[in-house]
Design a protein around this motif. Structure first.
Motif, mmCIF file in Angstrom:
data_model
loop_
_atom_site.group_PDB
_atom_site.id
_atom_site.type_symbol
_atom_site.label_atom_id
_atom_site.label_comp_id
_atom_site.label_asym_id
_atom_site.label_seq_id
_atom_site.Cartn_x
_atom_site.Cartn_y
_atom_site.Cartn_z
ATOM 1 N N VAL A 47 8.992 -25.790 -65.924
ATOM 2 C CA VAL A 47 9.487 -25.687 -65.505
ATOM 3 C C VAL A 47 10.768 -26.351 -64.716
ATOM 4 N N GLU A 48 11.938 -26.183 -65.426
ATOM 5 C CA GLU A 48 12.296 -27.154 -64.820
ATOM 6 C C GLU A 48 13.692 -26.255 -63.968
ATOM 7 N N ALA A 49 13.406 -26.751 -62.637
ATOM 8 C CA ALA A 49 13.810 -25.730 -61.649
ATOM 9 C C ALA A 49 13.508 -26.961 -60.341
ATOM 10 N N ASP A 50 14.629 -27.037 -59.297
ATOM 11 C CA ASP A 50 14.010 -27.619 -57.825
ATOM 12 C C ASP A 50 12.917 -26.972 -57.433
ATOM 13 N N ASN A 51 12.816 -27.221 -56.573
ATOM 14 C CA ASN A 51 10.830 -27.149 -56.147
ATOM 15 C C ASN A 51 10.835 -27.516 -54.302
ATOM 16 N N LEU A 52 9.931 -26.932 -53.206
ATOM 17 C CA LEU A 52 9.657 -27.768 -51.962
ATOM 18 C C LEU A 52 8.942 -27.389 -52.141
ATOM 19 N N LEU A 53 8.214 -28.893 -51.090
ATOM 20 C CA LEU A 53 7.016 -28.965 -50.474
ATOM 21 C C LEU A 53 7.005 -28.264 -48.919
ATOM 22 N N LEU A 54 6.133 -27.508 -47.789
ATOM 23 C CA LEU A 54 6.434 -27.091 -47.055
ATOM 24 C C LEU A 54 5.279 -26.584 -46.029
ATOM 25 N N GLU A 55 4.431 -27.841 -45.229
ATOM 26 C CA GLU A 55 2.964 -28.088 -45.187
ATOM 27 C C GLU A 55 1.917 -28.057 -46.182
ATOM 28 N N ASP A 56 2.671 -28.377 -47.115
ATOM 29 C CA ASP A 56 1.296 -28.302 -48.490
ATOM 30 C C ASP A 56 1.426 -26.917 -49.000
ATOM 31 N N ARG A 57 2.180 -26.343 -49.015
ATOM 32 C CA ARG A 57 2.576 -25.164 -49.799
ATOM 33 C C ARG A 57 3.449 -25.951 -50.786
ATOM 34 N N ALA A 58 3.478 -25.094 -52.046
ATOM 35 C CA ALA A 58 4.307 -25.454 -53.194
ATOM 36 C C ALA A 58 5.262 -23.782 -53.007
ATOM 37 N N TYR A 59 6.726 -24.131 -53.705
ATOM 38 C CA TYR A 59 7.982 -23.107 -52.799
ATOM 39 C C TYR A 59 8.623 -23.730 -54.553
ATOM 40 N N VAL A 60 8.688 -22.947 -55.209
ATOM 41 C CA VAL A 60 9.795 -22.800 -56.424
ATOM 42 C C VAL A 60 10.618 -21.439 -56.631
ATOM 43 N N PRO A 61 11.901 -21.407 -56.776
ATOM 44 C CA PRO A 61 12.668 -20.171 -57.429
ATOM 45 C C PRO A 61 11.841 -19.302 -58.138
ATOM 46 N N LEU A 62 11.867 -18.212 -57.576
ATOM 47 C CA LEU A 62 11.258 -17.404 -57.972
ATOM 48 C C LEU A 62 11.868 -16.758 -59.076
ATOM 49 N N ARG A 63 12.997 -16.889 -59.766
ATOM 50 C CA ARG A 63 13.176 -16.550 -61.372
ATOM 51 C C ARG A 63 12.655 -16.986 -61.939
#
Length: 537
Positions: A47-63
């Motif tokens: 998936v071509e999108a910025d992502n974030l790791l916070l306290e070992d949890r993965a976050y990606v843009p929902l859309r």
């Protein structure tokens, strides 16, 4: 809708997302995050999108994540609600799909085979089209083995369809397309066999084969009028359409029939219907009869008249059902073949073959009998007829003889009842006619139950007896006495076959007639081998 069973990788990362996320308020905090510290893949695709790791949890843009899974996202600012739902899209293919071998390239639609969970096909008036789907790499094949075996297309010609692709992530893609028509007739220099499907709306319920000749004899035949050569399949009794189609194709591939040899050597297209010969016997009015479609016998030619009698019609309906065919499919079989000829001429000329409107009919044995009778019933569509092994059972242009009424297929006493028009001797004689048989031919059709009914057999044996050769000679004499024209030959020293000398005369006969405005009757070069009787103006 058909489900596709498969195994494969799902999303490589479990997302903590719900179908609808709602929040009326939030809390602001300072946090440490790792940007683009992992890769998210969905069904093997990154998936071509910025992502974030916070306290070992993965976050990606929902859309972007939802789009990768075939979903769409809507945002309601009033309620601060993000809604995720299956995405439905529609598009239309620009190029027509081949109805005989329908294939859709999924990659061109932005879909991979492993993304597809289920498939459906619909058309106007039918929400379900019963075809099988097969995924090969990223190509979707639609098949129908029974239709293909019986000479029918998998999908209807020139018809709009909608293909429904259901993805594993809950999305649906609707793909509209239109099927094409008959195959392009493109000369390749090699002999080609093309199967044309049934077309009841154009007058024929059975498929036919077209054979395009090679260029081996092109130079010798260019500059002459070109005629379609028509023969009838003679593949034996069978209630199976698929079996008839297969046998007919095999016979044409061998190319040994006199009609096939002549078509190749005269650089002429050839037509052969794949009409089955179902085993249908019935007893009515104290007489027993059997249909012989491959010889256009009396039962076949008068089926439309028999169906006007309620008791007989009910009996025939039962017998036809048991044989696995419908009465309508064999009704007016002569007209069906005539419609095939008309259709084939138009189809060929649409692709530049330049064939004449009339045809050459060429047959041997049962098919020789068929073409002799077809020429008599439809003289306006026939330029010339060559009927082999038919001298002892040819149709006479005579309504009565020896106190007997000569009913079809012996004579023309009931010609008007069958065809709807009076017999026209002038039109009959405008067809160049060659009828021959081996002098030693002992194939006696009078003795066969399927060749003649009881009443026909009684008339024939009363007037001319059971022996083949005396009957052939008597019919030849009567043909001339009745005013009929034609060339009649006994091939010397030959049984139920033909000599090479006879074959060469057939070829010369058709060559003489292709450029002639009136019937031409060249004399045989070897009258010792081919003793003949000629009736001509």
């Amino acid at each position: 809708m058909r489900r596709i069973l498969r195994t494969g990788a799902a999303a490589a990362v479990l997302l903590l997302l719900s179908g609808a996320a709602g929040a009326a308020s939030g809390t602001l905090e300072n946090v440490w995050i790792l940007r683009n510290g992992f890769t998210l893949t969905v069904n093997g695709r990154a998936v071509e999108a910025d992502n974030l790791l916070l306290e070992d949890r993965a976050y990606v843009p929902l859309r972007e994540a939802a789009a990768a899974m075939g979903m769409s996202v809507t945002w309601d600012p009033a309620t601060r609600t993000a809604s995720v739902s299956p995405r439905s899209a529609a598009l239309r293919l620009a190029a027509p799909v081949d109805p005989f071998n329908p294939v859709v390239d999924l990659a061109s639609l932005g879909v991979r085979a492993e993304d597809v969970e289920a498939i459906g096909l619909e058309t106007a008036g039918a929400s379900y089209v019963p075809v099988r789907f097969a995924l090969e790499w990223d190509q979707l094949h639609m098949t129908d083995g029974q239709a293909t075996a019986e000479g029918r297309p998998v999908l209807a010609l020139h018809t709009d369809y909608v293909l429904k692709l259901f993805t594993r992530t809950g999305g649906m893609l609707r793909v509209g397309f239109t099927t094409g028509g008959l195959p392009e007739l493109t000369p390749t220099g090699r002999r080609q066999i093309v199967l044309v499907p049934p077309s009841p709306e154009q007058g024929f319920h059975w498929p036919y084969f077209l054979v395009l000749p090679s260029d081996g004899h092109r130079q010798a035949n260019e500059g002459h009028r070109r005629y379609l050569i028509v023969d009838i399949t003679n593949t034996g009794p069978s209630n199976s359409v698929a079996d008839t189609v297969a046998r007919t194709r095999a016979e044409l591939e061998r190319g040994q029939l006199p009609s096939a040899r002549l078509a190749e050597e005269l650089w002429a297209p050839m037509l052969m219907p794949a009409i089955p010969r179902p085993v249908i016997t019935y007893r009515y009015g104290g007489q027993q009869n059997t249909f012989l479609t491959h010889a256009l016998d009396r039962d076949t030619a008068t089926l439309h008249l028999m169906m006007q009698e309620p008791g007989l019609a009910a009996l025939l309906e039962r017998q036809f059902r048991q044989a696995g065919v419908t009465v309508d499919s064999l009704m007016h079989l002569d007209r069906q073949v005539a419609a095939m000829i008309q259709h084939a001429v138009g189809y060929l000329n649409q692709h530049g073959f330049g064939v004449e409107e009339q045809a050459f009919l060429v047959g041997f044995s049962a098919s020789g009998t068929f073409v002799d009778r077809l020429a008599a019933l439809h003289p306006d569509q026939v330029k010339a007829v060559v009927a082999g092994a038919a001298l002892d059972n040819m149709l006479l242009p005579l309504a009565e003889h020896g106190g007997e009424r000569l009913i079809y297929p012996i004579g023309v006493a009931d010609y008007e009842a069958i065809t709807g028009r009076a017999f026209d001797l002038e039109a009959h004689n405008r067809v160049a006619r060659l009828v021959y048989m081996g002098e030693n031919d002992d194939s006696n059709t009078v003795l066969y139950q399927d060749s003649y009914g009881d009443e026909e057999r009684r008339i024939i044996t009363t007037l001319w007896g059971e022996e083949v050769l005396p009957r052939a000679r008597a019919l030849t004499a009567l043909y001339g006495e009745s005013g009929g024209h034609g060339m009649f030959i006994l091939d010397r020293g030959v049984g139920h076959e033909y000599s090479e000398v006879m074959y060469q005369y057939m070829k010369a006969f058709l060559q003489a007639n292709r450029d002639a405005d009136a019937p031409a009757y060249p004399l045989p070069d070897d009258p010792e081998q081919l003793p003949f009787t000629l009736y001509a103006p």
